[in-house]
Design a protein around this motif. Sequence first.
Motif, PDB file in Angstrom:
ATOM      1  N   HIS B 170      -4.025   6.230  -9.128  1.00 38.02           N
ATOM      2  CA  HIS B 170      -3.777   6.272  -7.690  1.00 38.02           C
ATOM      3  C   HIS B 170      -3.307   4.908  -7.187  1.00 38.02           C
ATOM      4  N   LEU B 171      -4.000   3.873  -7.626  1.00 39.53           N
ATOM      5  CA  LEU B 171      -3.684   2.527  -7.142  1.00 39.53           C
ATOM      6  C   LEU B 171      -2.370   2.036  -7.722  1.00 39.53           C
ATOM      7  N   ALA B 172      -2.167   2.295  -9.009  1.00 31.90           N
ATOM      8  CA  ALA B 172      -0.910   1.877  -9.636  1.00 31.90           C
ATOM      9  C   ALA B 172       0.253   2.581  -8.941  1.00 31.90           C
ATOM     10  N   GLY B 173       0.030   3.839  -8.626  1.00 29.87           N
ATOM     11  CA  GLY B 173       1.065   4.600  -7.931  1.00 29.87           C
ATOM     12  C   GLY B 173       1.412   3.994  -6.579  1.00 29.87           C
ATOM     13  N   LEU B 174       0.459   3.303  -6.009  1.00 26.84           N
ATOM     14  CA  LEU B 174       0.697   2.660  -4.712  1.00 26.84           C
ATOM     15  C   LEU B 174       1.251   1.242  -4.897  1.00 26.84           C
ATOM     16  N   GLY B 175       1.482   0.897  -6.157  1.00 35.45           N
ATOM     17  CA  GLY B 175       2.116  -0.389  -6.408  1.00 35.45           C
ATOM     18  C   GLY B 175       1.183  -1.563  -6.642  1.00 35.45           C
ATOM     19  N   HIS B 176      -0.096  -1.264  -6.802  1.00 28.33           N
ATOM     20  CA  HIS B 176      -1.031  -2.369  -7.060  1.00 28.33           C
ATOM     21  C   HIS B 176      -0.890  -2.856  -8.487  1.00 28.33           C
ATOM     22  N   ARG B 177      -0.970  -4.177  -8.669  1.00 26.63           N
ATOM     23  CA  ARG B 177      -0.769  -4.762  -9.999  1.00 26.63           C
ATOM     24  C   ARG B 177      -2.018  -5.467 -10.504  1.00 26.63           C
ATOM     25  N   VAL B 251     -21.236   0.579  -1.445  1.00 28.27           N
ATOM     26  CA  VAL B 251     -19.898   0.985  -1.035  1.00 28.27           C
ATOM     27  C   VAL B 251     -19.575   0.426   0.351  1.00 28.27           C
ATOM     28  N   GLU B 252     -20.403   0.731   1.293  1.00 26.75           N
ATOM     29  CA  GLU B 252     -20.134   0.258   2.657  1.00 26.75           C
ATOM     30  C   GLU B 252     -20.265  -1.262   2.785  1.00 26.75           C
ATOM     31  N   PRO B 253     -21.354  -1.817   2.283  1.00 27.05           N
ATOM     32  CA  PRO B 253     -21.479  -3.276   2.408  1.00 27.05           C
ATOM     33  C   PRO B 253     -20.302  -4.037   1.801  1.00 27.05           C
ATOM     34  N   LEU B 254     -19.778  -3.537   0.712  1.00 22.10           N
ATOM     35  CA  LEU B 254     -18.686  -4.244   0.047  1.00 22.10           C
ATOM     36  C   LEU B 254     -17.434  -4.215   0.922  1.00 22.10           C
ATOM     37  N   VAL B 255     -17.119  -3.052   1.433  1.00 22.40           N
ATOM     38  CA  VAL B 255     -15.953  -2.951   2.313  1.00 22.40           C
ATOM     39  C   VAL B 255     -16.141  -3.887   3.504  1.00 22.40           C
ATOM     40  N   ASP B 256     -17.337  -3.836   4.026  1.00 17.72           N
ATOM     41  CA  ASP B 256     -17.662  -4.675   5.167  1.00 17.72           C
ATOM     42  C   ASP B 256     -17.472  -6.153   4.839  1.00 17.72           C
ATOM     43  N   ALA B 257     -17.937  -6.527   3.657  1.00 19.35           N
ATOM     44  CA  ALA B 257     -17.831  -7.933   3.252  1.00 19.35           C
ATOM     45  C   ALA B 257     -16.365  -8.360   3.151  1.00 19.35           C
ATOM     46  N   PHE B 258     -15.546  -7.500   2.595  1.00 20.71           N
ATOM     47  CA  PHE B 258     -14.115  -7.831   2.496  1.00 20.71           C
ATOM     48  C   PHE B 258     -13.530  -8.023   3.887  1.00 20.71           C
ATOM     49  N   GLN B 259     -13.904  -7.113   4.780  1.00 20.59           N
ATOM     50  CA  GLN B 259     -13.357  -7.193   6.132  1.00 20.59           C
ATOM     51  C   GLN B 259     -13.792  -8.470   6.827  1.00 20.59           C
ATOM     52  N   ARG B 260     -15.043  -8.826   6.606  1.00 18.47           N
ATOM     53  CA  ARG B 260     -15.515 -10.044   7.254  1.00 18.47           C
ATOM     54  C   ARG B 260     -14.872 -11.283   6.669  1.00 18.47           C
ATOM     55  N   SER B 261     -14.373 -11.165   5.443  1.00 20.65           N
ATOM     56  CA  SER B 261     -13.663 -12.298   4.840  1.00 20.65           C
ATOM     57  C   SER B 261     -12.253 -12.394   5.425  1.00 20.65           C
ATOM     58  N   GLY B 262     -11.952 -11.524   6.346  1.00 25.54           N
ATOM     59  CA  GLY B 262     -10.654 -11.604   6.999  1.00 25.54           C
ATOM     60  C   GLY B 262      -9.603 -10.702   6.382  1.00 25.54           C
ATOM     61  N   LEU B 263     -10.003  -9.925   5.372  1.00 22.67           N
ATOM     62  CA  LEU B 263      -9.028  -9.010   4.777  1.00 22.67           C
ATOM     63  C   LEU B 263      -8.983  -7.716   5.578  1.00 22.67           C
ATOM     64  N   ARG B 264      -7.803  -7.185   5.716  1.00 23.66           N
ATOM     65  CA  ARG B 264      -7.698  -5.878   6.335  1.00 23.66           C
ATOM     66  C   ARG B 264      -7.702  -4.825   5.224  1.00 23.66           C
ATOM     67  N   VAL B 265      -8.506  -3.786   5.404  1.00 28.12           N
ATOM     68  CA  VAL B 265      -8.519  -2.659   4.468  1.00 28.12           C
ATOM     69  C   VAL B 265      -7.889  -1.491   5.204  1.00 28.12           C
ATOM     70  N   ASP B 267      -4.687  -2.639   4.420  1.00 30.91           N
ATOM     71  CA  ASP B 267      -3.425  -3.403   4.412  1.00 30.91           C
ATOM     72  C   ASP B 267      -3.409  -4.545   3.393  1.00 30.91           C
ATOM     73  N   ASP B 268      -4.504  -5.315   3.373  1.00 26.77           N
ATOM     74  CA  ASP B 268      -4.549  -6.417   2.416  1.00 26.77           C
ATOM     75  C   ASP B 268      -5.225  -6.018   1.110  1.00 26.77           C
ATOM     76  N   GLY B 333       0.386  -1.496  -2.151  1.00 28.31           N
ATOM     77  CA  GLY B 333      -0.019  -2.854  -2.488  1.00 28.31           C
ATOM     78  C   GLY B 333       0.833  -3.887  -1.775  1.00 28.31           C
ATOM     79  N   ARG B 334       0.257  -5.043  -1.526  1.00 28.89           N
ATOM     80  CA  ARG B 334       0.936  -6.151  -0.836  1.00 28.89           C
ATOM     81  C   ARG B 334       2.288  -6.473  -1.448  1.00 28.89           C
ATOM     82  N   ASN B 335       2.277  -6.510  -2.808  1.00 28.36           N
ATOM     83  CA  ASN B 335       3.472  -7.017  -3.490  1.00 28.36           C
ATOM     84  C   ASN B 335       4.455  -5.915  -3.816  1.00 28.36           C
ATOM     85  N   TYR B 336       4.262  -4.761  -3.198  1.00 27.50           N
ATOM     86  CA  TYR B 336       5.117  -3.640  -3.514  1.00 27.50           C
ATOM     87  C   TYR B 336       6.525  -3.979  -3.073  1.00 27.50           C
TER      88      TYR B 336
END
Lengths: 337, 337
Positions: B170-177, B251-265, B267-268, B333-336
């Motif tokens: 799924h992720l590779a199909g979206l261009g993630h490397r 699952v939730e805490p991890l997503v939350d942690a990424f978001q708080r690090s300034g990453l958009r989920v 998008d990033d 993915g970002r680099n797509y």
Amino acid sequence: MTKITDVARHAGVSPSTVSYVLSGKRSISEGTRLRVQESIRLLGYRPHAGARALASNRSNVLALVIPLRTGIHVPVVMQFAVSVVLAARRHDHDVLLLTQEEGEDGLRRVADSALVDALVVMDVELHDARVPMLRSLDRPSVLIGFPADAAGLTCIDLDFTAAGEVCVEHLAGLGHRCVGLVGSPPEVYARETGFAQRTEDGFTAAARRYGVTSTVHPCQPTAEAAREMAARLLREHPNLTAVVVHNEPIVEPLVDAFQRSGLRVPDDLSVVAICPDELAERAALPLTSVTIPAEELGKRAVELLMAKLDGHEVPAATLLPPRLTPRASTARGRNYA
Amino acid sequence: MTKITDVARHAGVSPSTVSYVLSGKRSISEGTRLRVQESIRLLGYRPHAGARALASNRSNVLALVIPLRTGIHVPVVMQFAVSVVLAARRHDHDVLLLTQEEGEDGLRRVADSALVDALVVMDVELHDARVPMLRSLDRPSVLIGFPADAAGLTCIDLDFTAAGEVCVEHLAGLGHRCVGLVGSPPEVYARETGFAQRTEDGFTAAARRYGVTSTVHPCQPTAEAAREMAARLLREHPNLTAVVVHNEPIVEPLVDAFQRSGLRVPDDLSVVAICPDELAERAALPLTSVTIPAEELGKRAVELLMAKLDGHEVPAATLLPPRLTPRASTARGRNYA
DNA sequence: TCCGAGAATCGAAGCGCTTCAACAAGAGCG
DNA sequence: CGCTCTTGTTGAAGCGCTTCGATTCTCGGA
């Protein structure tokens, strides 16, 4: 399958002697006993459960009815169930698992077919349809929770009224003058599950007694609802300095939401949770809490049943006193003089 | 207690006729059948389970062994257990609850005493001490999970290898490397619970196949560990654009942690969870996920057992194919290019 | 010395059901 | 009309255990 007559033959005694060795209901000489036990071991003999149940009118199985509904916290149910199983095993009993879904007919079925000797029923509501059924069964039962009319039944639960009170006491003692209760989802109140109402009653009564302003809010068990609730509380109750949460899934999200709103916990806002100790301990910020003693409840419920099965009288109502453990989420109120 | 002879007398037939009406094992005339059924209803007759078990050599009870350990998610266990109970009831069976604690002796006990007709064993490890025991029992069993040597046993599970693969696809199909896997706690790998290892294998193999850089990290199931893990991933793998989480509590805490690090989920950073659908759906940001089909597993396990009890052959291995549901947490993915 | 009490063991009945062999009553057939 | 088949029903055996007298033996006290 090796049976009792095989053991008897092997040990050179009669089947009844083997039976008495097993049950201890009559005195058996040391020598015979050892010989029989050795034969049992050697042959790997296991009494046939069905035959035993038929002859003795005891199945050595307890029924456990667990709830499956919104607003009850799965880990607590599991903890309770495991505790019941372990306690039952200690008394040489097994546990048959029934779901709420089975309803009253399920109770009748397992009781009347002599599949079980006794029943443990969780999550009893104030007007629970199973209560009359339990009363009419000829087998003992223990309810977790208190129905409106508990006459003739044995019930046990945490004393939620006292739990609500003890939270307020703790907070009032710290100088808080305006406290909120974030409770179970509305449907839990709607179906008249006693514990939610009782906590609220205790909370409100204690607040009045201590001259503390109080406010109560049911809340859905989602992180999002918790965030909204936090925002709303801060908006509508600017003087609020302490919150009691009685809703396991949102304990952490709620604290988190307050913190993200810029409040320091406990400096700006104190939080008391009513939840299992593990949850309170493992939170990012260890929380002052009143524990839900699921394990203790399970154990006690089984012990009550065993006493009843042995023909002993047991108290009709057992209320476990709440235990509040202060941790890092409560401190002196802002306005403390 | 009303018994079969009472019913027989009331209906003016012999006990055996009542028995045949109940079991349907011989043809009974319409008239007699109705008369007997009416008597049963009127008298409220319930066959004595013990007597039945003794005479028929069938208890109509299944044993369910549930795990009690770190790294297994309680709600999944509960979902599974409930599903087993419901499925068993549909086949006119009840469920006896055993804990892991009982171990091999517990299995022997309930099987040899004819308390249960068959067993469902959850959370089977690669080198599980219960496996030889199950093989030696004269009663059928179904294992949830696959031991290293499954010869002679019936096993069922989600195809975790394929689950790991499908996430990468799924992720590779979206261009993630560059993708990461945040897995179960180390102790789960240590005790060789197959599912953790299989997910990792599938994940890694698929990454290689798609030419995607991959990295795997066990993680404790606490919010704090999740935060650290997020920080570490971002620090050590600056090119990372997607993460697979196979560890329900975080699952939730991890997503939350990424978001708080300034990453958009998403998008990033894209996130795929391997967890029950409910968890993925109810998250603040609905998550793309591969479901853990606890309910389906429970149902299928019971059906396999019933088939075995009926003397049918069943497949030794059943691997449920993973089902990935795209939701809001994955994107290109970002680099797509 | 004799009796009664208590300890140790046994035999047999019986728990409530299923199931098998046997049989009665039609039905179908030549 | 007699034969076999099928269908419907029954009586009795037996599943493996517990438990209730009954029996035997031992010992202490009168």
